[in-house]
Design a protein around this motif. Structure first.
Motif, PDB file in Angstrom:
ATOM      1  N   ASN A  82      -7.730  -3.824  -1.095  1.00 16.17           N
ATOM      2  CA  ASN A  82      -6.814  -2.849  -0.493  1.00 16.17           C
ATOM      3  C   ASN A  82      -5.444  -3.444  -0.198  1.00 16.17           C
ATOM      4  O   ASN A  82      -4.486  -2.733   0.027  1.00 16.17           O
ATOM      5  N   HIS A  83      -5.370  -4.769  -0.120  1.00 13.10           N
ATOM      6  CA  HIS A  83      -4.099  -5.402   0.221  1.00 13.10           C
ATOM      7  C   HIS A  83      -3.687  -6.410  -0.836  1.00 13.10           C
ATOM      8  O   HIS A  83      -3.321  -7.531  -0.544  1.00 13.10           O
ATOM      9  N   SER A  84      -3.782  -6.047  -2.087  1.00  8.58           N
ATOM     10  CA  SER A  84      -3.360  -6.963  -3.144  1.00  8.58           C
ATOM     11  C   SER A  84      -2.995  -6.132  -4.361  1.00  8.58           C
ATOM     12  O   SER A  84      -3.118  -4.907  -4.352  1.00  8.58           O
ATOM     13  N   ILE A  85      -2.608  -6.824  -5.410  1.00 11.66           N
ATOM     14  CA  ILE A  85      -2.263  -6.122  -6.655  1.00 11.66           C
ATOM     15  C   ILE A  85      -3.461  -5.334  -7.180  1.00 11.66           C
ATOM     16  O   ILE A  85      -3.327  -4.349  -7.894  1.00 11.66           O
ATOM     17  N   LEU A  86      -4.677  -5.746  -6.752  1.00 11.70           N
ATOM     18  CA  LEU A  86      -5.878  -5.039  -7.218  1.00 11.70           C
ATOM     19  C   LEU A  86      -5.879  -3.580  -6.765  1.00 11.70           C
ATOM     20  O   LEU A  86      -6.288  -2.694  -7.505  1.00 11.70           O
ATOM     21  N   GLY A  87      -5.438  -3.364  -5.520  1.00  9.16           N
ATOM     22  CA  GLY A  87      -5.399  -1.998  -4.992  1.00  9.16           C
ATOM     23  C   GLY A  87      -4.542  -1.119  -5.887  1.00  9.16           C
ATOM     24  O   GLY A  87      -4.948  -0.032  -6.291  1.00  9.16           O
ATOM     25  N   LYS A  88      -3.355  -1.619  -6.237  1.00  6.71           N
ATOM     26  CA  LYS A  88      -2.447  -0.852  -7.090  1.00  6.71           C
ATOM     27  C   LYS A  88      -3.056  -0.694  -8.490  1.00  6.71           C
ATOM     28  O   LYS A  88      -3.009   0.376  -9.086  1.00  6.71           O
ATOM     29  N   ALA A  89      -3.674  -1.801  -8.965  1.00  8.67           N
ATOM     30  CA  ALA A  89      -4.249  -1.762 -10.314  1.00  8.67           C
ATOM     31  C   ALA A  89      -5.359  -0.720 -10.408  1.00  8.67           C
ATOM     32  O   ALA A  89      -5.571  -0.121 -11.455  1.00  8.67           O
TER      33      ALA A  89
END
Ligand SMILES: Cc1cc2nc3c(=O)[nH]c(=O)nc-3n(C[C@H](O)[C@H](O)[C@H](O)COP(=O)(O)OP(=O)(O)OC[C@H]3O[C@@H](n4cnc5c(N)ncnc54)[C@H](O)[C@@H]3O)c2cc1C
Length: 507
Positions: A134-141
């Motif tokens: 939720n707080h990293s590029i993974l969330g956006k990805a």
């Protein structure tokens, strides 16, 4: 201990359990071990059923070494895309990929650099177990599909397809899956085992029932033995019932048959929750393949396209890219089939021992839907009379198309074998003839990190095989091996059942 299926996952689990001192019986309905990874002979040629190589070699090397202490020698496989008047090497690490693509698309230089920087960042985030999605590029990805992401980034439709599918298709997956696949093919590479796929399976068979393993008769593989039912009572596994009616007791059973075969055919639905049963029913798998294995006269073909490649992802330049094939039609038009993306492999370049001297082995593959071919099958392993001629028409059209890459191919063929989704289902043993496990489509609920799906709601009953992870981020063979290792560990630890199904399901 009983293991249903002698595929890569089943054999890995069996070998590790034998090594740990357990008595293991592996049962497979096929007359050969290896499942989809087996190879077979046709008039002096050795043809592959499924895998032509694998990614994440460290997993395969580590697992095999833990079985017999021996090393595995590998040779790298070079991929190129030849389509849309482009010729792109893709088996290069990201910096070289950026260089190659900027040469072809100079006006999109910033886009290309951004794309690979994002791929790199997503891969590192996925590999960091402490990373909070939720707080990293993974969330956006995870919040947009590869298609949405690339549509806003890339101007040239050809570049969008190359970046978005590592081939010639429109982007279809999630960004984490796309990053994992780029990382696999470009940074880590795809590898061929010296000695062939056969040697891989042989080593595992040897570790289960070979001389060393069997001094005390610990491991046994029974081929041509179909399991019809997994016996369960009060939520606990009791053993299996074979097709011939024989009952075998066992306090632990590992199924290397895939999820659909296991939970829709081998286990009575009353032993799992409605939610579990429905999820397995509805879960989508990847599509299957139509595959041609060709033994050819080396003097009759021009192989210059393969000078710097072992595998070519090919698409006809003027192919109609707008329409999808209507697989619900009685028969599909061969011309439509050949306009799809084709993977053409010069397998003999990786392994000279697969055919007689003076010959080459070429494998042509393209996507095909299982339901289209199933209407040609009145009963298991039987075909209606029209099937053979239809299959040949499709095969001939593919050969004619591949003449664009390999002039002379049609006339140089010495041996030809055609496999359809029915072949992969019946000979390989996988439901729907699926090639790469659970669906890779963004809409089908793909994950940002593969989840282990080894435990089941039944005490003592575990899964091993390419569907025992929620995504194939490591590739097919390593995923199957790793699942086998985890299943063996679960048996040895006596891991308890799970309640919730975690397979990716379309909402
Ligand atoms: C066309 C194709 C190409 C592929 N290419 C690649 C590639 O290049 N690289 C890669 O890494 N992976 C590739 N894969 C995937 C790869 O084959 C698999 O990931 C791997 O081999 C799967 O192993 P598995 O353990 O899941 O078992 P499987 O190969 O699915 O074997 C399962 C076994 O269980 C047996 N079985 C099932 N039901 C029963 C029953 N009721 N009783 C007894 N036995 C039963 C079957 O007979 C079979 O032997 C490809 C697959 C296909 C189909």
């Amino acid at each position: 201990m009983i293991i249903v299926g002698a595929g890569v996952g089943g054999l890995t689990a069996a070998a590790l359990l034998v090594k740990a001192g357990c008595r293991v019986l592996v049962l497979d309905r096929n007359p050969h071990p290896g499942g989809t990874a087996y190879v077979y002979k046709r008039k002096g040629f050795t043809f592959p059923m499924g895998p032509l190589g694998f990614g994440t070699p460290s997993v395969v090397i580590k697992n095999l070494q833990s079985l017999d202490g021996e090393d595995l020698k590998l040779s790298p496989i070079q991929y190129r895309i030849k389509a849309f008047d482009l010729d792109i090497p893709i088996s290069h690490p990201f910096p070289k990929m950026i260089e190659e693509l900027i040469k072809l698309f100079p006006t999109e230089d910033e886009t290309i650099k951004n794309f690979f920087r994002n791929m790199e960042e997503i891969v590192s985030a996925m590999n960091d177990p402490d990373m909070d999605p939720n707080h990293s590029i993974l969330g956006k990805a995870m919040s947009e599909s590869a298609m949405e992401y690339l549509s806003g980034l890339v101007k040239d439709w050809r570049l969008r397809r190359v970046l978005g599918s590592i081939g010639t298709q429109e982007p279809y997956s999630s960004l984490p899956l796309l990053s994992a696949m780029w990382n696999l093919i470009s940074n880590q590479g795809i590898w061929y085992p010296v000695g062939g796929m056969r040697s891989l399976c042989d080593r595992m068979v040897q570790a289960v029932s070979g001389h060393r393993a069997n001094r005390d008769k610990f491991g046994e593989i029974k081929l041509g033995t179909e399991v019809e039912e997994v016996r369960i009572e009060r939520g606990r596994v009791l053993g299996v019932i074979l097709r011939n009616g024989a009952k075998i007791d066992s306090a632990a059973v590992i199924s290397n048959a895939d999820y659909k075969n296991t939970f829709l055919k081998l286990i009575d639905s009353k032993f799992v929750s409605d939610e579990w049963y429905r999820a397995v029913m509805r879960a989508r798998q990847t599509s299957s393949n139509l595959q041609l294995c060709l033994g050819v006269d080396a003097n009759g073909v021009d192989l210059s396209s393969f000078k710097e490649a072992d595998r070519i992802i090919y698409r006809r330049n003027q192919a109609d890219l707008s329409g999808q094939i209507d697989w619900s039609a009685e028969e599909i038009h061969p011309e439509a089939l050949v306009c799809q993306e084709l993977e053409v492999s010069l397998l003999s370049k990786n392994d000279r021992k697969l055919g007689p001297e003076g010959t080459e082995i070429i494998v042509i593959r393209t996507e095909a839907e299982h339901f289209h071919f199933s209407r040609f099958r009145p009963t298991w392993r039987k075909r209606i009379p029209e099937y053979q001629a239809y299959k040949m028409r499709l095969g001939r059209a593919l050969i004619q198309e591949v003449e664009n890459l390999i002039p002379g191919l049609g006339r140089a063929i010495l041996v030809m074998d055609i496999a359809t989704p029915l072949t992969f289902e019946e000979q390989g043993g996988r439901s729907g003839g699926a090639v790469a496990g659970w669906s890779w489509n963004y809409e089908d609920g793909s994950d940002y990190r593969p989840r282990e799906l080894v435990r089941t709601p039944i005490q003592g009953f575990y899964m091993a095989g390419y569907q025992a992870f929620s995504a194939l981020f490591m590739g097919g063979i390593p995923t199957a091996m790793e699942s086998g290792r985890r299943a063996a560990r679960a048996v040895l630890q006596g891991d308890g059942p799970v309640e919730n199904i975690m397979i990716p399901v379309t909402e």
